[in-house]
Design an enzyme around this catalytic site. Structure first.
Site, PDB file in Angstrom:
ATOM      1  N   GLU A 171      29.484  10.223   8.836  1.00 25.03           N
ATOM      2  CA  GLU A 171      29.895  10.277  10.241  1.00 25.03           C
ATOM      3  C   GLU A 171      28.670  10.042  11.126  1.00 25.03           C
ATOM      4  O   GLU A 171      27.540  10.303  10.722  1.00 25.03           O
ATOM      5  CB  GLU A 171      30.523  11.635  10.553  1.00 25.03           C
ATOM      6  CG  GLU A 171      31.787  11.905   9.749  1.00 25.03           C
ATOM      7  CD  GLU A 171      32.253  13.344   9.821  1.00 25.03           C
ATOM      8  OE1 GLU A 171      33.406  13.610   9.421  1.00 25.03           O
ATOM      9  OE2 GLU A 171      31.465  14.209  10.241  1.00 25.03           O
ATOM     10  N   GLU A 197      36.297  10.374  15.149  1.00 26.29           N
ATOM     11  CA  GLU A 197      36.275  11.714  14.580  1.00 26.29           C
ATOM     12  C   GLU A 197      36.622  12.762  15.635  1.00 26.29           C
ATOM     13  O   GLU A 197      37.009  12.440  16.754  1.00 26.29           O
ATOM     14  CB  GLU A 197      34.898  11.996  13.950  1.00 26.29           C
ATOM     15  CG  GLU A 197      34.871  11.794  12.436  1.00 26.29           C
ATOM     16  CD  GLU A 197      35.764  12.785  11.696  1.00 26.29           C
ATOM     17  OE1 GLU A 197      36.112  13.838  12.253  1.00 26.29           O
ATOM     18  OE2 GLU A 197      36.122  12.496  10.537  1.00 26.29           O
ATOM     19  N   ASP A 229       0.848  -1.198   0.000  1.00 29.49           N
ATOM     20  CA  ASP A 229       0.000   0.000   0.000  1.00 29.49           C
ATOM     21  C   ASP A 229       0.882   1.247   0.000  1.00 29.49           C
ATOM     22  O   ASP A 229       1.432   1.633   1.029  1.00 29.49           O
ATOM     23  CB  ASP A 229      -0.906  -0.020   1.237  1.00 29.49           C
ATOM     24  CG  ASP A 229      -1.799   1.214   1.320  1.00 29.49           C
ATOM     25  OD1 ASP A 229      -1.808   2.004   0.359  1.00 29.49           O
ATOM     26  OD2 ASP A 229      -2.471   1.376   2.347  1.00 29.49           O
ATOM     27  N   ARG A 264      40.197  22.733   3.526  1.00 30.12           N
ATOM     28  CA  ARG A 264      38.859  22.182   3.711  1.00 30.12           C
ATOM     29  C   ARG A 264      37.829  23.241   4.087  1.00 30.12           C
ATOM     30  O   ARG A 264      36.739  22.909   4.533  1.00 30.12           O
ATOM     31  CB  ARG A 264      38.903  21.093   4.785  1.00 30.12           C
ATOM     32  CG  ARG A 264      39.630  19.824   4.332  1.00 30.12           C
ATOM     33  CD  ARG A 264      39.846  18.867   5.498  1.00 30.12           C
ATOM     34  NE  ARG A 264      40.193  17.528   5.053  1.00 30.12           N
ATOM     35  CZ  ARG A 264      41.396  17.143   4.675  1.00 30.12           C
ATOM     36  NH1 ARG A 264      42.401  18.026   4.681  1.00 30.12           N
ATOM     37  NH2 ARG A 264      41.623  15.899   4.289  1.00 30.12           N
ATOM     38  N   GLU A 318      35.383  16.573  -4.136  1.00 33.54           N
ATOM     39  CA  GLU A 318      34.707  16.216  -2.882  1.00 33.54           C
ATOM     40  C   GLU A 318      33.770  17.349  -2.489  1.00 33.54           C
ATOM     41  O   GLU A 318      34.215  18.467  -2.232  1.00 33.54           O
ATOM     42  CB  GLU A 318      35.737  15.981  -1.776  1.00 33.54           C
ATOM     43  CG  GLU A 318      35.140  15.736  -0.405  1.00 33.54           C
ATOM     44  CD  GLU A 318      36.177  15.822   0.716  1.00 33.54           C
ATOM     45  OE1 GLU A 318      35.938  15.232   1.782  1.00 33.54           O
ATOM     46  OE2 GLU A 318      37.212  16.495   0.529  1.00 33.54           O
ATOM     47  N   ARG A 329      31.611  18.834   0.320  1.00 32.08           N
ATOM     48  CA  ARG A 329      31.744  18.666   1.769  1.00 32.08           C
ATOM     49  C   ARG A 329      30.499  19.056   2.568  1.00 32.08           C
ATOM     50  O   ARG A 329      30.460  18.890   3.780  1.00 32.08           O
ATOM     51  CB  ARG A 329      32.951  19.473   2.253  1.00 32.08           C
ATOM     52  CG  ARG A 329      34.265  18.994   1.651  1.00 32.08           C
ATOM     53  CD  ARG A 329      35.446  19.848   2.088  1.00 32.08           C
ATOM     54  NE  ARG A 329      35.584  19.924   3.534  1.00 32.08           N
ATOM     55  CZ  ARG A 329      36.088  18.961   4.305  1.00 32.08           C
ATOM     56  NH1 ARG A 329      36.490  17.822   3.749  1.00 32.08           N
ATOM     57  NH2 ARG A 329      36.179  19.122   5.614  1.00 32.08           N
ATOM     58  N   GLU A 346      33.727   7.648  12.113  1.00 36.79           N
ATOM     59  CA  GLU A 346      33.604   7.599  10.663  1.00 36.79           C
ATOM     60  C   GLU A 346      34.139   6.258  10.169  1.00 36.79           C
ATOM     61  O   GLU A 346      35.180   5.790  10.627  1.00 36.79           O
ATOM     62  CB  GLU A 346      34.393   8.739  10.015  1.00 36.79           C
ATOM     63  CG  GLU A 346      34.303   8.775   8.494  1.00 36.79           C
ATOM     64  CD  GLU A 346      35.076   9.945   7.901  1.00 36.79           C
ATOM     65  OE1 GLU A 346      35.891   9.708   6.979  1.00 36.79           O
ATOM     66  OE2 GLU A 346      34.891  11.093   8.368  1.00 36.79           O
ATOM     67  N   HIS A 376      30.741  13.908   3.657  1.00 36.61           N
ATOM     68  CA  HIS A 376      31.502  14.389   2.506  1.00 36.61           C
ATOM     69  C   HIS A 376      31.384  13.368   1.378  1.00 36.61           C
ATOM     70  O   HIS A 376      31.545  12.167   1.607  1.00 36.61           O
ATOM     71  CB  HIS A 376      32.972  14.585   2.871  1.00 36.61           C
ATOM     72  CG  HIS A 376      33.176  15.456   4.076  1.00 36.61           C
ATOM     73  ND1 HIS A 376      34.290  15.379   4.875  1.00 36.61           N
ATOM     74  CD2 HIS A 376      32.400  16.423   4.623  1.00 36.61           C
ATOM     75  CE1 HIS A 376      34.208  16.244   5.860  1.00 36.61           C
ATOM     76  NE2 HIS A 376      33.066  16.895   5.731  1.00 36.61           N
ATOM     77  N   GLU A 402      31.390   9.688   2.957  1.00 35.32           N
ATOM     78  CA  GLU A 402      32.072   9.499   4.242  1.00 35.32           C
ATOM     79  C   GLU A 402      31.087   9.828   5.363  1.00 35.32           C
ATOM     80  O   GLU A 402      31.157  10.890   5.985  1.00 35.32           O
ATOM     81  CB  GLU A 402      33.304  10.396   4.330  1.00 35.32           C
ATOM     82  CG  GLU A 402      34.358  10.115   3.266  1.00 35.32           C
ATOM     83  CD  GLU A 402      35.517  11.102   3.316  1.00 35.32           C
ATOM     84  OE1 GLU A 402      35.408  12.133   4.020  1.00 35.32           O
ATOM     85  OE2 GLU A 402      36.535  10.859   2.642  1.00 35.32           O
TER      86      GLU A 402
END
Length: 451
Positions: A139, A194, A57, A322, A340, A342, A201, A250, A137
């Site tokens: 976390e 982390e 359903d 970063r 990447e 982030r 992670e 990320h 990645e």
């Protein structure tokens, strides 16, 4: 058990069910908001599931269909068969397969199925001569449970980034999670503690984008189940504790050509990135605000996306640091050249998040967009005037702003399709509206006795 027109992969699944004494199958799919759902059937129904599908359903699933359009059918993907590591004993086991959702009235894929939305993005890439690889990645935090088994926000360790035991008391839990994932076919690259206390992670190998999205849903399920066996609660909530780093996801992404070459690599370029990669990157930057509504889909997501906690809030790219939204990670081989993103967090629907990233990047390639110069300085240290000088915008400050950006971005609405975009926006407007009218403990503590 096998006969007729089953595929080789389907026949192999039926053989595995017998060999591994599987009693029950969980047929999994994902709703628009990213919650994994499942229909459990006896394993003897596997052949029927392959031949006819399993009906359910759809009106009971968030954002699927209205009551008068409720009949849906699950079509299992045999390539996703895996025995569940926490349901195995000496006598029997349970397994899961991830399913596509079929509209029974038309026999066609249901346009509101997030897996179908991603498949459409991959079809667009294929038409342009590319396949898509991705690696997230995700976390997460591990918290203790109270005496009644409910989640708290008390961490069971005091570890920090890459700490070893005894501070990292959850290393045994991570080990069991890794064993469980490997038993389900994951190739684990690394795991570590982390930055924040209780935060972890586990990275798994690059894969095609559809398998990657499937894997994210499986990953979250396995982590929660095995944490519970240790009397811990695993959460992928982006910011469960104030004033410490939140949990991100990320996401690394690259395109490959039909002959297996990495379309993102150019050894003659200063950054080892091809013009294709730079246009793809520029497309993501161009649609970043709308993407954020999908990749950061909760009110809580924007408690993570604030300056000062290593979260990327500035719409720029870098080959070094970063602090930018997009980073070009170091690549040991041409095949590893990638970008990447982030900003995503692990509360997102991985199918929809990857779909909008891919469409945005392909839009950049089709329009031959030029990437801005990379920002090699720490943007976190820029004041507003310097950010304006560099032309660096900031991501939406809250879910309401992000949804408005999504509504204004025709390319991203088209990427999601009419059904998903309408239902997603409707749900998120309601969520943000509910949040706006709530009075928090912070407000009571600050204002109740002051005014």
């Amino acid at each position: 058990m096998t006969s007729g027109n089953l595929t080789t992969a389907e026949e192999h699944v039926l053989e595995e069910i017998e060999e591994k004494d599987v009693d029950f199958l969980r047929l999994q799919f994902t709703d628009i908001l990213g919650t994994v759902k499942n229909v459990s059937v006896p394993a003897r129904q596997a052949e029927k599931a392959f031949r006819e599908g399993i009906y359910f359903d759809g009106s009971s699933i968030e954002g699927f269909v209205r009551i008068q359009e409720s009949d849906m059918r699950l079509k299992p993907d045999p390539e996703t068969f895996a025995v569940l590591p926490w349901r195995t004993n000496e006598e029997s086991a349970a397994a899961r397969m991830i399913c596509d959702v079929i509209n029974t009235s038309t026999g066609e894929p249901f346009e509101g199925d997030p897996r179908y939305v991603l498949k459409q993005a991959l079809e667009r890439a294929k038409e342009m001569g590319y396949t898509v690889n991705a690696a997230p990645e995700p976390e997460f935090f591990l918290f203790e449970e109270d005496e009644e088994g409910r989640a708290t926000t008390k961490t069971n360790d005091a570890g920090g980034y890459f700490d070893l035991a005894p501070k990292d008391l959850a290393s045994d839990v991570r080990r069991d999670i890794i064993y469980g994932l490997e038993n389900m076919g994951f190739e684990i690259e690394a795991s570590h503690h982390e930055v924040a206390e209780g935060q972890h992670e586990i990275n798994f190998e690059y894969d095609d984008a559809l398998s990657t999205a499937d894997n994210v849903g499986t990953f979250r399920t396995v982590v929660r189940a095995i944490a519970a066996e240790h009397d811990l609660h695993a959460t992928f909530m982006p910011k469960p504790i104030a004033r410490i780093n939140g949990s991100g996801m990320h996401t690394h992404i690259s395109l490959f050509t039909e002959d297996g070459e990495n379309a993102f690599h150019d050894g003659d370029d200063e950054f080892d990135l091809s013009d294709t990669a730079k246009s793809f990157l520029a497309g993501i930057l161009d649609h970043a605000d709308a993407i954020t509504a999908i990749s950061n889909p909760t009110v809580n997501s924007y408690k993570r996306l604030v300056p000062g906690y290593e979260a990327p809030v500035y719409v720029a790219w870098s080959d070094r640091n970063r602090s930018a939204l997009i980073r070009r990670p170091a690549a040991r081989t041409p095949a590893a050249s990638r970008i990447e993103l982030r900003s995503p967090d692990p509360s997102c629907n991985p199918y929809l998040a990857l779909a909008v990233m891919i469409h945005a990047g392909l839009d950049g390639i089709e329009k031959d967009l030029e990437a801005p110069d990379p920002v090699r300085e720490n943007i976190y240290e820029f004041d507003e005037a310097k950010r304006e000088e560099y032309g660096i915008d900031t991501l939406p400050a809250n879910l309401g702003e992000a949804v408005e950006a999504l509504e204004a971005d025709e390319a991203m609405l088209e990427a999601l399709g009419d059904h998903v975009s309408e239902k997603f926006i409707e749900a998120k407007k309601q969520e943000f509206g509910d949040y706006i009218v709530e009075v928090s403990e912070w407000e009571l503590d600050r204002y109740l006795e002051t005014f």
